[in-house]
Enzyme design. Structure first.
Site, PDB file in Angstrom:
ATOM      1  N   ASP A 178       0.868  -1.181   0.000  1.00 51.88           N
ATOM      2  CA  ASP A 178       0.000   0.000   0.000  1.00 51.88           C
ATOM      3  C   ASP A 178       0.902   1.228   0.000  1.00 51.88           C
ATOM      4  O   ASP A 178       2.127   1.094   0.002  1.00 51.88           O
ATOM      5  CB  ASP A 178      -0.972  -0.014   1.189  1.00 51.88           C
ATOM      6  N   HIS A 253      -2.625   3.147  -4.745  1.00 51.84           N
ATOM      7  CA  HIS A 253      -2.171   2.676  -3.432  1.00 51.84           C
ATOM      8  C   HIS A 253      -0.745   2.125  -3.528  1.00 51.84           C
ATOM      9  O   HIS A 253      -0.429   1.091  -2.921  1.00 51.84           O
ATOM     10  CB  HIS A 253      -3.105   1.582  -2.875  1.00 51.84           C
ATOM     11  N   GLU A 318      -9.839   2.324  -5.699  1.00 51.73           N
ATOM     12  CA  GLU A 318      -9.617   3.749  -5.465  1.00 51.73           C
ATOM     13  C   GLU A 318      -8.487   4.357  -6.304  1.00 51.73           C
ATOM     14  O   GLU A 318      -7.622   5.031  -5.770  1.00 51.73           O
ATOM     15  CB  GLU A 318      -9.323   3.983  -3.967  1.00 51.73           C
ATOM     16  N   TRP A 384     -16.446  -4.886  -1.984  1.00 47.83           N
ATOM     17  CA  TRP A 384     -16.243  -4.195  -0.700  1.00 47.83           C
ATOM     18  C   TRP A 384     -17.128  -2.980  -0.515  1.00 47.83           C
ATOM     19  O   TRP A 384     -17.501  -2.648   0.588  1.00 47.83           O
ATOM     20  CB  TRP A 384     -14.773  -3.814  -0.511  1.00 47.83           C
ATOM     21  N   TYR A 409     -15.865  -4.617   7.746  1.00 47.14           N
ATOM     22  CA  TYR A 409     -14.702  -3.764   7.937  1.00 47.14           C
ATOM     23  C   TYR A 409     -14.380  -3.654   9.421  1.00 47.14           C
ATOM     24  O   TYR A 409     -14.971  -2.874  10.154  1.00 47.14           O
ATOM     25  CB  TYR A 409     -14.913  -2.401   7.248  1.00 47.14           C
ATOM     26  N   PHE A 410     -13.405  -4.448   9.816  1.00 49.23           N
ATOM     27  CA  PHE A 410     -13.075  -4.548  11.238  1.00 49.23           C
ATOM     28  C   PHE A 410     -12.167  -3.402  11.719  1.00 49.23           C
ATOM     29  O   PHE A 410     -11.726  -3.405  12.857  1.00 49.23           O
ATOM     30  CB  PHE A 410     -12.425  -5.916  11.534  1.00 49.23           C
ATOM     31  N   ASP A 411     -11.908  -2.420  10.818  1.00 51.54           N
ATOM     32  CA  ASP A 411     -11.210  -1.219  11.290  1.00 51.54           C
ATOM     33  C   ASP A 411     -12.211  -0.215  11.861  1.00 51.54           C
ATOM     34  O   ASP A 411     -11.818   0.826  12.359  1.00 51.54           O
ATOM     35  CB  ASP A 411     -10.369  -0.572  10.176  1.00 51.54           C
ATOM     36  N   TRP A 459      -7.971  -3.170   8.127  1.00 53.23           N
ATOM     37  CA  TRP A 459      -7.051  -2.135   7.651  1.00 53.23           C
ATOM     38  C   TRP A 459      -6.371  -1.527   8.867  1.00 53.23           C
ATOM     39  O   TRP A 459      -7.005  -1.350   9.908  1.00 53.23           O
ATOM     40  CB  TRP A 459      -7.834  -1.073   6.867  1.00 53.23           C
ATOM     41  N   GLU A 461      -4.602   1.482   9.437  1.00 52.91           N
ATOM     42  CA  GLU A 461      -4.224   2.890   9.625  1.00 52.91           C
ATOM     43  C   GLU A 461      -4.144   3.236  11.112  1.00 52.91           C
ATOM     44  O   GLU A 461      -3.206   3.882  11.561  1.00 52.91           O
ATOM     45  CB  GLU A 461      -5.260   3.818   8.977  1.00 52.91           C
TER      46      GLU A 461
HETATM   47  C1  NAG Z   1     -10.784   1.899   1.709  1.00 55.32           C
HETATM   48  C2  NAG Z   1      -9.500   1.402   1.068  1.00 55.32           C
HETATM   49  C3  NAG Z   1      -8.460   0.947   2.084  1.00 55.32           C
HETATM   50  C4  NAG Z   1      -8.630   1.654   3.425  1.00 55.32           C
HETATM   51  C5  NAG Z   1     -10.023   1.320   3.956  1.00 55.32           C
HETATM   52  C6  NAG Z   1     -10.345   1.954   5.294  1.00 55.32           C
HETATM   53  C7  NAG Z   1     -10.478  -0.776   0.325  1.00 55.32           C
HETATM   54  C8  NAG Z   1     -10.566  -1.785  -0.741  1.00 55.32           C
HETATM   55  N1  NAG Z   1      -9.749   0.344   0.065  1.00 55.32           N
HETATM   56  O1  NAG Z   1     -10.856   3.284   1.575  1.00 55.32           O
HETATM   57  O2  NAG Z   1      -7.182   1.144   1.556  1.00 55.32           O
HETATM   58  O3  NAG Z   1      -7.667   1.248   4.324  1.00 55.32           O
HETATM   59  O4  NAG Z   1     -11.044   1.597   3.046  1.00 55.32           O
HETATM   60  O5  NAG Z   1     -11.573   1.477   5.806  1.00 55.32           O
HETATM   61  O6  NAG Z   1     -11.009  -0.973   1.378  1.00 55.32           O
END
Ligand code: NAG
Length: 540
Positions: A178, A253, A318, A384, A409-411, A459, A461
């Site tokens: 990434d 990315h 993206e 997604w 989305y487990f973030d 993810w 971050e």
């Molecule tokens: C999306 C991005 C990912 C990012 C995430 C955060 C995908 C396929 N792409 O914007 O790079 O970390 O969400 O929720 O999920």
């Protein structure tokens, strides 16, 4: 033993509890017909060694006081049958996967104390007498980890694979590339990891407050997996019946790659590996220059050598194409290939990659943006941004893996943000994950067959440490595991919640972190259908 004592996640397809139990002692033996099964007996033996102070001998014959692993060629690849009686345990399966799942079931039937890292005095190893016939609902049960935004070492990856096997998840999606870090050694392009694997350390600042360019300071935060590390991870996973799908992002990315080799972009100007979020990401691979494709084919050639799995994920999400609009190489490519717009140029890009992978008997997976401008012939779509992309793809006869933001989305936060570690600003509580169904009602029977299963994405971050990663994953992965494995009529939120609470106690013994707040909130929330994101509306 009563039904309440059985804390199994996922719920087996069919289970009968009989009276009595089988007692494991230091004389109990594993009986295996085939020596290749020795490795799976480690699932229990490694635990017994620490908590009970002995390992079970492995033999090729024996009857009383044995746990027998028997090949049954009539069973499907992932199925197993388990019969526990006072005299012996019979586990039948047709592949390593079935044996792994059967042994993980036995493990969950044994007391939590077996997970202890030191010897437990007076440990009683009773397995309740059960008769189980089990097989998963979906063949693809995935867990994704982003190791680019924050790097996680190979020992943590192995631990994660153990936990996947514990929950009968079978596919690890390894997000290796990434903007914020290139994490896999490529021999032909050493700068990818030397330069692309490291960034200026701004870990003391929140993700969104980090400056993007900081040429004054040395790039010291990061890391990468050597090719030897990757081989070790892939073989470790294979022992646990887990396939590993690498993701090599393109065309966007990829700032980490462009930082290493600026000629990969349209602009050919030096950039730094960003330390935090970048939006929009305008630095993307040039789709006009042949050198970009040569580079990617070289990279994929090394990647294919390391990952035996049929699938290679090439990202595709993206991609902001502003550079392509003005780049003379991209414009020339569009004229030559008769492409109407930059959407079609991305489609051209992905189709070329698909052609290359196909020649090597690999199947391309991409995020659902690869539908735009036309899907490559044999691509599998990872949906997604909701279910829509996946639904479209099944209509066109393509296989699909569902990972919609609204459930997978487990973030996202799993509780009230005031009480939770900082996360992506959206909400995904445990109960919502448990409502996940990979297919949608309006799909035809034929379309539903193209839905291979689902996957949760973590993810990273905001996820900076291993224990934080565990916190985001558990107990939500319990819910994923059960929704993808157990027959729909067995999915019962109240019963599941009870088992989750008990399994949390096992996680305490295992020393794994999890969201203790998992039951603190209800999923009173709204989904924005445009973005797929959930508006937080909490009820305490
Ligand atoms: C999306 C991005 C990912 C990012 C995430 C955060 C995908 C396929 N792409 O914007 O790079 O970390 O969400 O929720 O999920």
């Amino acid at each position: 033993f009563t039904q309440n004592d059985l804390v199994l996640i996922p719920q087996p397809k069919s289970l009968t509890l009989n009276s009595g139990s089988f007692k494991i002692d230091a004389h109990t033996q594993f009986v295996i017909a085939d020596d290749s099964l020795q490795v799976v007996t480690g699932i229990l033996n490694d635990l017994f060694e620490k908590s009970a102070g002995f390992k079970l001998d492995i033999s090729n014959t024996g009857d009383e006081n044995t746990i027998q692993l028997l090949q049954n060629t009539e069973l499907e690849e992932e199925a197993y049958k388990l019969d526990v009686t006072r005299e012996k345990v019979i586990l039948e399966a047709n592949s390593r996967l079935g044996f792994v799942y059967g042994l993980e079931t036995i493990r969950q039937l044994l007391p939590a104390a077996i997970e202890s890292s030191s010897k437990v005095s007076d440990l009683k190893l009773y397995i309740p007498n059960v008769s189980i016939a089990d097989t998963p609902l979906y063949p693809y049960r995935g867990s994704h980890l982003d190791v680019s935004r924050h790097f996680f070492g190979k020992e943590y990856i192995k631990k994660h694979l153990d936990r996947m096997a514990f929950l009968k998840l079978n596919t690890f999606h390894f997000h290796l590339v990434d903007d914020q870090g290139w994490r896999i050694e490529i021999k032909k392009y050493p700068k990818l990891t030397e330069v692309g694997g490291f960034r200026v350390d701004q870990e003391n600042k929140p993700w969104n407050a980090r400056t993007q360019n900081d040429p004054e300071n040395e790039a010291t935060y990061g890391g990468f997996y050597t090719q030897e590390d990757i081989k070790e991870i892939v073989s470790y996973a294979s022992d646990k019946g887990i396939r590993v799908i690498p993701e090599i992002e393109m065309p966007a990315h990829v700032m980490s790659a462009i930082a290493a080799y600026p000629w990969l972009s349209c602009k050919d100007e030096p950039i730094a590996v960003p330390s935090g979020g970048v939006w929009p990401i305008t630095d993307i691979y040039c789709a006009g220059k042949e050198s970009t494709f040569e580079f990617l084919e070289d990279v994929l050639t090394e990647v294919m050598e390391l990952f035996p799995d049929e699938y290679i994920h090439v990202g595709g999400d993206e991609a902001t194409k502003t550079n392509w609009e003005t780049c003379p190489h991209c414009q020339q490519r569009m004229r030559e290939e008769d492409l109407a717009d930059t959407g079609e140029l991305q489609s051209y890009f992905m189709k070329r990659m698909e052609g290359f992978l196909s020649e090597h008997n690999k199947t391309l997976i991409g995020w659902d943006e690869i539908l735009e401008g036309g899907l490559p012939e044999k691509a599998t779509v990872m949906s997604w941004r909701g279910f829509q992309g996946g639904w479209e793809a099944t209509k066109a006869g393509h296989d699909v893996i569902m990972t919609p933001v609204s459930y997978m989305y487990f973030d996202y936060y799993q509780g009230n943000p005031d009480n939770e570690p900082v996360a992506f600003n959206a909400f995904l509580p445990l109960e919502k994950v448990y409502e996940f169904r990979p297919t949608i009602d309006s799909m035809s029977v034929e379309q539903k067959k193209h839905v291979l299963g689902g996957q949760a994405n973590l993810w990273s971050e905001y996820v900076t440490t291993e224990s934080h990663s565990e916190y985001m994953l558990f107990p939500r992965l319990f819910a994923l595991s059960e929704t993808l494995w157990s027959p729909e009529e067995k999915l019962d939120w109240n019963a599941f919640s009870q088992r989750v609470r008990k399994l949390m106690q096992r996680f305490d013994v295992m020393g794994i972190n999890y969201a203790k707040s998992a039951f603190a909130v209800q999923p009173e929330s709204e989904i924005n259908l445009e973005t797929g994101k959930i508006t937080i509306a909490l009820q305490s």
